[in-house]
Design an enzyme around this catalytic site. Sequence first.
Site, PDB file in Angstrom:
ATOM      1  N   LYS A 113      63.060  63.096  38.106  1.00 22.68           N
ATOM      2  CA  LYS A 113      62.682  61.730  38.503  1.00 22.68           C
ATOM      3  C   LYS A 113      62.956  60.739  37.374  1.00 22.68           C
ATOM      4  O   LYS A 113      63.301  59.583  37.640  1.00 22.68           O
ATOM      5  CB  LYS A 113      61.222  61.667  38.954  1.00 22.68           C
ATOM      6  CG  LYS A 113      60.969  62.509  40.189  1.00 22.68           C
ATOM      7  CD  LYS A 113      60.320  61.762  41.328  1.00 22.68           C
ATOM      8  CE  LYS A 113      60.590  62.506  42.624  1.00 22.68           C
ATOM      9  NZ  LYS A 113      59.713  62.233  43.716  1.00 22.68           N
ATOM     10  N   LYS A 195      68.111  68.835  46.762  1.00 25.02           N
ATOM     11  CA  LYS A 195      67.172  68.971  47.890  1.00 25.02           C
ATOM     12  C   LYS A 195      67.121  67.680  48.716  1.00 25.02           C
ATOM     13  O   LYS A 195      67.356  66.589  48.187  1.00 25.02           O
ATOM     14  CB  LYS A 195      65.777  69.372  47.408  1.00 25.02           C
ATOM     15  CG  LYS A 195      64.941  68.269  46.801  1.00 25.02           C
ATOM     16  CD  LYS A 195      63.436  68.616  46.845  1.00 25.02           C
ATOM     17  CE  LYS A 195      62.638  67.354  46.516  1.00 25.02           C
ATOM     18  NZ  LYS A 195      61.265  67.321  46.901  1.00 25.02           N
ATOM     19  N   LYS A 198      62.744  62.407  50.599  1.00 24.08           N
ATOM     20  CA  LYS A 198      62.527  61.200  51.380  1.00 24.08           C
ATOM     21  C   LYS A 198      62.808  59.934  50.588  1.00 24.08           C
ATOM     22  O   LYS A 198      63.024  58.882  51.167  1.00 24.08           O
ATOM     23  CB  LYS A 198      61.126  61.195  52.008  1.00 24.08           C
ATOM     24  CG  LYS A 198      59.960  61.117  51.069  1.00 24.08           C
ATOM     25  CD  LYS A 198      58.693  60.848  51.876  1.00 24.08           C
ATOM     26  CE  LYS A 198      57.740  62.030  51.881  1.00 24.08           C
ATOM     27  NZ  LYS A 198      57.122  62.252  50.561  1.00 24.08           N
TER      28      LYS A 198
HETATM   29  P1  ATP Z   1      59.938  62.234  47.174  1.00 26.12           P
HETATM   30  O1  ATP Z   1      61.379  62.103  47.517  1.00 26.12           O
HETATM   31  O2  ATP Z   1      59.189  60.936  47.242  1.00 26.12           O
HETATM   32  O3  ATP Z   1      59.685  63.007  45.928  1.00 26.12           O
HETATM   33  P2  ATP Z   1      59.689  64.500  48.904  1.00 26.12           P
HETATM   34  O4  ATP Z   1      60.585  64.354  50.083  1.00 26.12           O
HETATM   35  O5  ATP Z   1      60.097  65.425  47.827  1.00 26.12           O
HETATM   36  O6  ATP Z   1      59.318  63.069  48.346  1.00 26.12           O
HETATM   37  P3  ATP Z   1      56.868  65.165  48.902  1.00 26.12           P
HETATM   38  O7  ATP Z   1      55.876  64.261  49.506  1.00 26.12           O
HETATM   39  O8  ATP Z   1      56.984  65.171  47.415  1.00 26.12           O
HETATM   40  O9  ATP Z   1      58.308  64.918  49.520  1.00 26.12           O
HETATM   41  O10 ATP Z   1      56.589  66.638  49.417  1.00 26.12           O
HETATM   42  C1  ATP Z   1      55.801  67.017  50.502  1.00 26.12           C
HETATM   43  C2  ATP Z   1      56.000  68.472  50.802  1.00 26.12           C
HETATM   44  O11 ATP Z   1      57.313  68.700  51.313  1.00 26.12           O
HETATM   45  C3  ATP Z   1      55.899  69.377  49.559  1.00 26.12           C
HETATM   46  O12 ATP Z   1      55.219  70.553  49.917  1.00 26.12           O
HETATM   47  C4  ATP Z   1      57.309  69.694  49.211  1.00 26.12           C
HETATM   48  O13 ATP Z   1      57.434  70.928  48.548  1.00 26.12           O
HETATM   49  C5  ATP Z   1      57.958  69.733  50.583  1.00 26.12           C
HETATM   50  N1  ATP Z   1      59.369  69.391  50.520  1.00 26.12           N
HETATM   51  C6  ATP Z   1      59.905  68.242  50.042  1.00 26.12           C
HETATM   52  N2  ATP Z   1      61.235  68.256  50.150  1.00 26.12           N
HETATM   53  C7  ATP Z   1      61.565  69.461  50.695  1.00 26.12           C
HETATM   54  C8  ATP Z   1      62.814  70.083  51.049  1.00 26.12           C
HETATM   55  N3  ATP Z   1      63.944  69.465  50.859  1.00 26.12           N
HETATM   56  N4  ATP Z   1      62.776  71.311  51.589  1.00 26.12           N
HETATM   57  C9  ATP Z   1      61.607  71.942  51.788  1.00 26.12           C
HETATM   58  N5  ATP Z   1      60.411  71.423  51.472  1.00 26.12           N
HETATM   59  C10 ATP Z   1      60.372  70.195  50.931  1.00 26.12           C
END
Ligand code: ATP
Length: 330
Positions: A113, A195, A198
Site C-alpha cells: 500500500k 490480487k 476493490k
Molecule cells: P482494499 O483494496 O481496499 O485493500 P480489498 O479488496 O483487499 O480492499 P478488504 O476489505 O481488505 O478488501 O478484504 C475483505 C476480505 O476479502 C478479506 O478477508 C480479504 O482477505 C478478502 N479478499 C480481498 N481481496 C481478495 C481476493 N482478491 N481474493 C480472495 N479474497 C480476497
Amino acid sequence: MEKQTIFSGIQPSGKLTLGNYLGAVRNWGKLQDEYNCFYCIVDMHAMTQYQVPKDLRKQTLEGLAMLLACGLDPEKNTLFIQSHVPAHAEAAWLMSCMTYFGELSRMTQFKDKSAKQSDNINAGLFTYPVLMACDILLYQADLVPVGSDQKQHIELTRDVAERFNNRYSPTFAMPKPYIPKVGAKIMSLQEPEKKMSKSDENDNANIYLLDPPEVIKKKFKRAVTDSVGVVQLADDQPGIKNLITIYSVCKNMTMDQVVEEFEGQGYGVFKDAVADAVIEVLKPVQDKFHELMANKAYLEEVYKDGADRAERTARKTLRKMYKKVGFIPR
Ligand code: ATP
Ligand code: LTN
C-alpha cells in the site's frame, strides 16, 4: 460444548468485488450455525486511504447490506460497524505499545500500500495491523475467516496476544486464520499476477458484486490470458488459472474437473461459461441487496443492535486489559 468464536472484517473502501465474495464473505454464511460469529465493517481501517465522507457513509451502509445479501442472518451473527464500538480504538493504543516497529515494517500489505499511495504513507497505514489485532482479540476469537492476503496480519495478532498473555497473565484466546482451499486469492482480470482489490482504479480488473450481467460478460471477454490457447493449470498461465479458480468455486467443482470439462475448447467459449457461472451466483445476491437498500430503517436496526451486542463483549475484554496493565478503574 460452547461454540467457538469467529471474527472477521471488511473495509468499506469501495464496492465489494468477486475476490471479497469468493475469498471471504461467501464462506462466512456457512459458519453461522456452528460458531458464535462477529462480522465488522471496518470503517476505521478504511481511513488509511483518503475517503470522501459521503462515499464512505454510502459504502459502509452498502457493505452491511451486502453482508446480509450474501446470506448472513443478523439474528445468528453479530453484524456491526467498527467506529460504533470505541473499545477497538482504545485497545489499539495499548497494543501499539506492545508491537514493535520492526514487526510492523515487515508487513507486506504495508509495503504494497505504501508503494501504491506514496503521497499518503500515514501513521495509520503503518499501525493498521494493531487495530486489526484488537478487532480480533477483543472478541476472544478462535478463528478468523479471510483471504490468504491476511495471513501475515493474523500471525502478528498471535505474536502480540502471546506477548500480552506472557507479560501479564492469560487474557486472549489464540486466533487461527481460516482460509478457503480454493478462492483464497482471486486475481485481477487485467494483471493476473496481482490480487483483485476493490481499491484498484482499473474497473476492468474487477468484477463488482453489483455489476450487471452484460458488464460481467464484457469484463471476462477482456480478461488477460495468454497465447498458449489451452485451458489447463500451468504456472505460465496465471490468467487462465484464475478463471479456472473462479469457475470451480462458482460451480462447486474441483479445478481438475473444470480442466476436463473444457478440454479441447477455446478461450472464448471458456470465458463465456465463466461469466455465466458468475452471473448465476451473483443474481440472488444482487436482488436481495437492492431490496435491502430500499429499507434503510431495517439496516439501521441491524447495525444498532449489532453494536450493542459487540460492545458488551469488547468492553469486557478491554476492562480486563486495562486492569492487568495497571490502569486504575474509575
Ligand atoms: P482494499 O483494496 O481496499 O485493500 P480489498 O479488496 O483487499 O480492499 P478488504 O476489505 O481488505 O478488501 O478484504 C475483505 C476480505 O476479502 C478479506 O478477508 C480479504 O482477505 C478478502 N479478499 C480481498 N481481496 C481478495 C481476493 N482478491 N481474493 C480472495 N479474497 C480476497
Ligand atoms: N485487514 C483486513 C480487514 C480487517 C479484518 C479485521 C479481517 C480488519 N480487521 C479483523 C479479519 C479480522 C483486510 O484488509 N482485508
